[in-house]
Design a protein around this motif. Structure first.
Motif, mmCIF file in Angstrom:
data_model
loop_
_atom_site.group_PDB
_atom_site.id
_atom_site.type_symbol
_atom_site.label_atom_id
_atom_site.label_comp_id
_atom_site.label_asym_id
_atom_site.label_seq_id
_atom_site.Cartn_x
_atom_site.Cartn_y
_atom_site.Cartn_z
ATOM 1 N N GLY A 172 -20.941 4.028 -17.011
ATOM 2 C CA GLY A 172 -19.741 4.047 -17.849
ATOM 3 C C GLY A 172 -18.820 5.199 -17.555
ATOM 4 N N LYS A 173 -19.022 5.885 -16.432
ATOM 5 C CA LYS A 173 -18.173 7.021 -16.074
ATOM 6 C C LYS A 173 -17.100 6.586 -15.088
ATOM 7 C CE LYS A 173 -21.680 10.563 -16.823
ATOM 8 N NZ LYS A 173 -22.444 11.673 -16.232
ATOM 9 N N ARG A 174 -15.965 7.254 -15.172
ATOM 10 C CA ARG A 174 -14.863 6.953 -14.259
ATOM 11 C C ARG A 174 -15.118 7.615 -12.911
ATOM 12 N NH1 ARG A 174 -8.384 7.643 -15.265
ATOM 13 N NH2 ARG A 174 -7.759 7.606 -13.096
ATOM 14 N N LYS A 175 -14.942 6.840 -11.855
ATOM 15 C CA LYS A 175 -15.080 7.339 -10.497
ATOM 16 C C LYS A 175 -13.772 7.086 -9.752
ATOM 17 C CE LYS A 175 -19.467 8.460 -10.707
ATOM 18 N NZ LYS A 175 -19.932 9.836 -10.550
ATOM 19 N N ASN A 176 -13.336 8.089 -8.992
ATOM 20 C CA ASN A 176 -12.127 7.959 -8.182
ATOM 21 C C ASN A 176 -12.499 8.031 -6.709
ATOM 22 O OD1 ASN A 176 -10.420 7.921 -10.457
ATOM 23 N ND2 ASN A 176 -10.366 10.138 -10.526
ATOM 24 N N ILE A 177 -12.012 7.090 -5.929
ATOM 25 C CA ILE A 177 -12.225 7.134 -4.486
ATOM 26 C C ILE A 177 -10.885 6.922 -3.791
ATOM 27 C CG2 ILE A 177 -14.646 6.429 -4.433
ATOM 28 C CD1 ILE A 177 -13.730 3.579 -3.918
ATOM 29 N N GLU A 178 -10.691 7.647 -2.710
ATOM 30 C CA GLU A 178 -9.490 7.486 -1.893
ATOM 31 C C GLU A 178 -9.875 6.753 -0.619
ATOM 32 O OE1 GLU A 178 -7.170 10.999 -1.310
ATOM 33 O OE2 GLU A 178 -7.367 11.624 -3.406
ATOM 34 N N ILE A 179 -9.167 5.671 -0.347
ATOM 35 C CA ILE A 179 -9.519 4.789 0.765
ATOM 36 C C ILE A 179 -8.278 4.544 1.619
ATOM 37 C CG2 ILE A 179 -10.512 2.559 1.392
ATOM 38 C CD1 ILE A 179 -11.489 2.341 -1.510
ATOM 39 N N PRO A 180 -8.387 4.645 2.943
ATOM 40 C CA PRO A 180 -7.272 4.201 3.787
ATOM 41 C C PRO A 180 -7.067 2.696 3.607
ATOM 42 C CG PRO A 180 -8.869 5.486 5.047
ATOM 43 C CD PRO A 180 -9.482 5.222 3.716
ATOM 44 N N VAL A 181 -5.834 2.277 3.557
ATOM 45 C CA VAL A 181 -5.530 0.868 3.318
ATOM 46 C C VAL A 181 -6.143 -0.022 4.400
ATOM 47 C CG1 VAL A 181 -3.636 -0.809 3.191
ATOM 48 C CG2 VAL A 181 -3.449 1.376 2.002
ATOM 49 N N VAL A 182 -6.222 0.475 5.634
ATOM 50 C CA VAL A 182 -6.772 -0.328 6.731
ATOM 51 C C VAL A 182 -8.265 -0.600 6.562
ATOM 52 C CG1 VAL A 182 -5.046 0.343 8.427
ATOM 53 C CG2 VAL A 182 -7.093 1.746 8.133
ATOM 54 N N ASP A 183 -8.921 0.172 5.684
ATOM 55 C CA ASP A 183 -10.360 -0.012 5.461
ATOM 56 C C ASP A 183 -10.654 -1.112 4.433
ATOM 57 O OD1 ASP A 183 -13.099 0.594 5.824
ATOM 58 O OD2 ASP A 183 -13.087 1.843 4.027
ATOM 59 N N ILE A 184 -9.636 -1.550 3.703
ATOM 60 C CA ILE A 184 -9.832 -2.560 2.658
ATOM 61 C C ILE A 184 -9.694 -3.954 3.256
ATOM 62 C CG2 ILE A 184 -8.980 -3.442 0.451
ATOM 63 C CD1 ILE A 184 -7.925 -0.612 -0.115
ATOM 64 N N VAL A 185 -10.680 -4.794 2.999
ATOM 65 C CA VAL A 185 -10.646 -6.180 3.484
ATOM 66 C C VAL A 185 -9.635 -6.957 2.643
ATOM 67 C CG1 VAL A 185 -11.984 -8.292 3.848
ATOM 68 C CG2 VAL A 185 -13.071 -6.050 4.145
ATOM 69 N N PRO A 186 -8.639 -7.603 3.274
ATOM 70 C CA PRO A 186 -7.663 -8.385 2.498
ATOM 71 C C PRO A 186 -8.353 -9.486 1.693
ATOM 72 C CG PRO A 186 -6.925 -8.094 4.756
ATOM 73 C CD PRO A 186 -8.332 -7.591 4.700
ATOM 74 N N ILE A 187 -7.791 -9.785 0.530
ATOM 75 C CA ILE A 187 -8.391 -10.787 -0.363
ATOM 76 C C ILE A 187 -8.506 -12.140 0.327
ATOM 77 C CG2 ILE A 187 -8.030 -12.083 -2.507
ATOM 78 C CD1 ILE A 187 -6.834 -9.587 -3.709
ATOM 79 N N CYS A 188 -7.512 -12.482 1.138
ATOM 80 C CA CYS A 188 -7.540 -13.796 1.798
ATOM 81 C C CYS A 188 -8.646 -13.888 2.846
ATOM 82 C CB CYS A 188 -6.190 -14.108 2.419
ATOM 83 S SG CYS A 188 -5.648 -12.889 3.617
ATOM 84 N N ASP A 189 -9.206 -12.743 3.277
ATOM 85 C CA ASP A 189 -10.290 -12.757 4.259
ATOM 86 C C ASP A 189 -11.673 -12.755 3.619
ATOM 87 O OD1 ASP A 189 -8.361 -12.719 6.180
ATOM 88 O OD2 ASP A 189 -8.616 -10.608 6.724
ATOM 89 N N THR A 190 -11.734 -12.611 2.299
ATOM 90 C CA THR A 190 -13.033 -12.617 1.625
ATOM 91 C C THR A 190 -13.453 -14.048 1.310
ATOM 92 O OG1 THR A 190 -11.976 -12.324 -0.531
ATOM 93 C CG2 THR A 190 -12.683 -10.345 0.620
ATOM 94 N N LYS A 191 -14.758 -14.254 1.268
ATOM 95 C CA LYS A 191 -15.267 -15.599 0.990
ATOM 96 C C LYS A 191 -15.060 -15.944 -0.481
ATOM 97 C CE LYS A 191 -18.844 -15.395 4.554
ATOM 98 N NZ LYS A 191 -20.292 -15.410 4.821
ATOM 99 N N PRO A 192 -14.675 -17.179 -0.776
ATOM 100 C CA PRO A 192 -14.543 -17.572 -2.192
ATOM 101 C C PRO A 192 -15.891 -17.571 -2.885
ATOM 102 C CG PRO A 192 -14.208 -19.465 -0.721
ATOM 103 C CD PRO A 192 -14.328 -18.250 0.144
ATOM 104 N N SER A 193 -15.863 -17.249 -4.172
ATOM 105 C CA SER A 193 -17.100 -17.143 -4.935
ATOM 106 C C SER A 193 -16.926 -17.821 -6.289
ATOM 107 C CB SER A 193 -17.466 -15.669 -5.116
ATOM 108 O OG SER A 193 -18.604 -15.535 -5.922
ATOM 109 N N ILE A 194 -18.042 -18.108 -6.947
ATOM 110 C CA ILE A 194 -17.980 -18.786 -8.239
ATOM 111 C C ILE A 194 -17.428 -17.871 -9.329
ATOM 112 C CG2 ILE A 194 -19.831 -20.430 -7.765
ATOM 113 C CD1 ILE A 194 -21.733 -18.541 -9.264
ATOM 114 N N HIS A 195 -17.487 -16.556 -9.097
ATOM 115 C CA HIS A 195 -16.992 -15.632 -10.117
ATOM 116 C C HIS A 195 -15.540 -15.211 -9.888
ATOM 117 C CE1 HIS A 195 -17.503 -12.522 -7.113
ATOM 118 N NE2 HIS A 195 -18.799 -12.760 -7.051
ATOM 119 N N ASP A 196 -14.820 -15.916 -9.007
ATOM 120 C CA ASP A 196 -13.426 -15.561 -8.731
ATOM 121 C C ASP A 196 -12.526 -15.707 -9.949
ATOM 122 O OD1 ASP A 196 -13.163 -16.613 -5.239
ATOM 123 O OD2 ASP A 196 -13.809 -14.738 -6.155
#
Length: 200
Positions: free
Chosen positions: A142-166
């Motif tokens: 329940g604690k807040r965590k902050n992370i800094e990520i280069p944008v190029v490291d994030i997988v685009p949503i359209c490249d992720t597999k669809p899931s039942i919890h979408d």
């Protein structure tokens, strides 16, 4: 180049997903109607970051995650005590059985709820100069965590597999790690769709 193509594909996919979302999400995307509130607990070195997304119920999520821990702790401490008192005939056996059922049911409910809200994103910030995203999320405790990520490291949503919890949340994945974060678009507020699309 691949990232640019992915972002172009994302625009079409993202708009299609938004068309399937609730009316409240579409209203939030109208920036003229969004009431912007500066998020709290921002580090002093984050003045170049602009808030592009927030989840208004993130504090409630944090409370539920903390309750999960405290409920498990109380149950694990109280049941052995009740068992000893029951053996000494100080407490009736029915109280031990009732305590076990209630405590176990509450723990199971909170732990199963915790599965869906663990690592849920509360805020996303974007720094256009360094092309990095700062993501604030709630962890298992329940604690807040902050992370800094280069944008190029994030997988685009359209490249992720669809899931039942979408329909509940979208999984945010990275190339550098298997850790997954969760993003809620149904109740989340997007302040800047252009910057949001650059990140995801």
């Amino acid at each position: 180049m691949l990232k640019h193509i992915s972002h172009t594909l994302f625009k079409n996919t993202f708009i299609e997903k938004l068309n399937q979302k609730s009316v409240s999400t579409l209203i939030c995307l109208n920036l003229n109607k969004v009431k912007y509130e500066e998020p709290r607990n921002i580090n002093s070195n984050s003045k170049d970051y602009v808030c592009v997304y927030s989840f208004p119920f993130i504090r409630h999520v944090s409370i539920v995650n903390r309750l999960k821990f405290y409920q498990t702790l109380v149950t694990s401490l109280s049941l052995p005590t009740m068992a000893v008192l029951s053996q000494q005939n100080i407490l009736p056996m029915e109280s031990l059985i009732t305590g076990s059922i209630v405590g176990g049911a509450l723990c199971a409910a909170l732990l199963s709820t915790g599965y869906f809200i663990n690592n849920l994103i509360g805020y996303i910030y974007y720094n256009q100069k360094t092309e990095t995203a700062k993501i604030s999320y709630v962890d298992f405790w329940g604690k807040r965590k902050n992370i800094e990520i280069p944008v190029v490291d994030i997988v685009p949503i359209c490249d992720t597999k669809p899931s039942i919890h979408d329909k509940l949340f979208i999984s945010i994945q990275r190339y550098s790690t298997k850790d997954t974060l969760k993003l809620n678009l149904n109740y989340g507020v997007i302040y800047d769709t252009d910057k949001f699309q650059k990140i995801l």
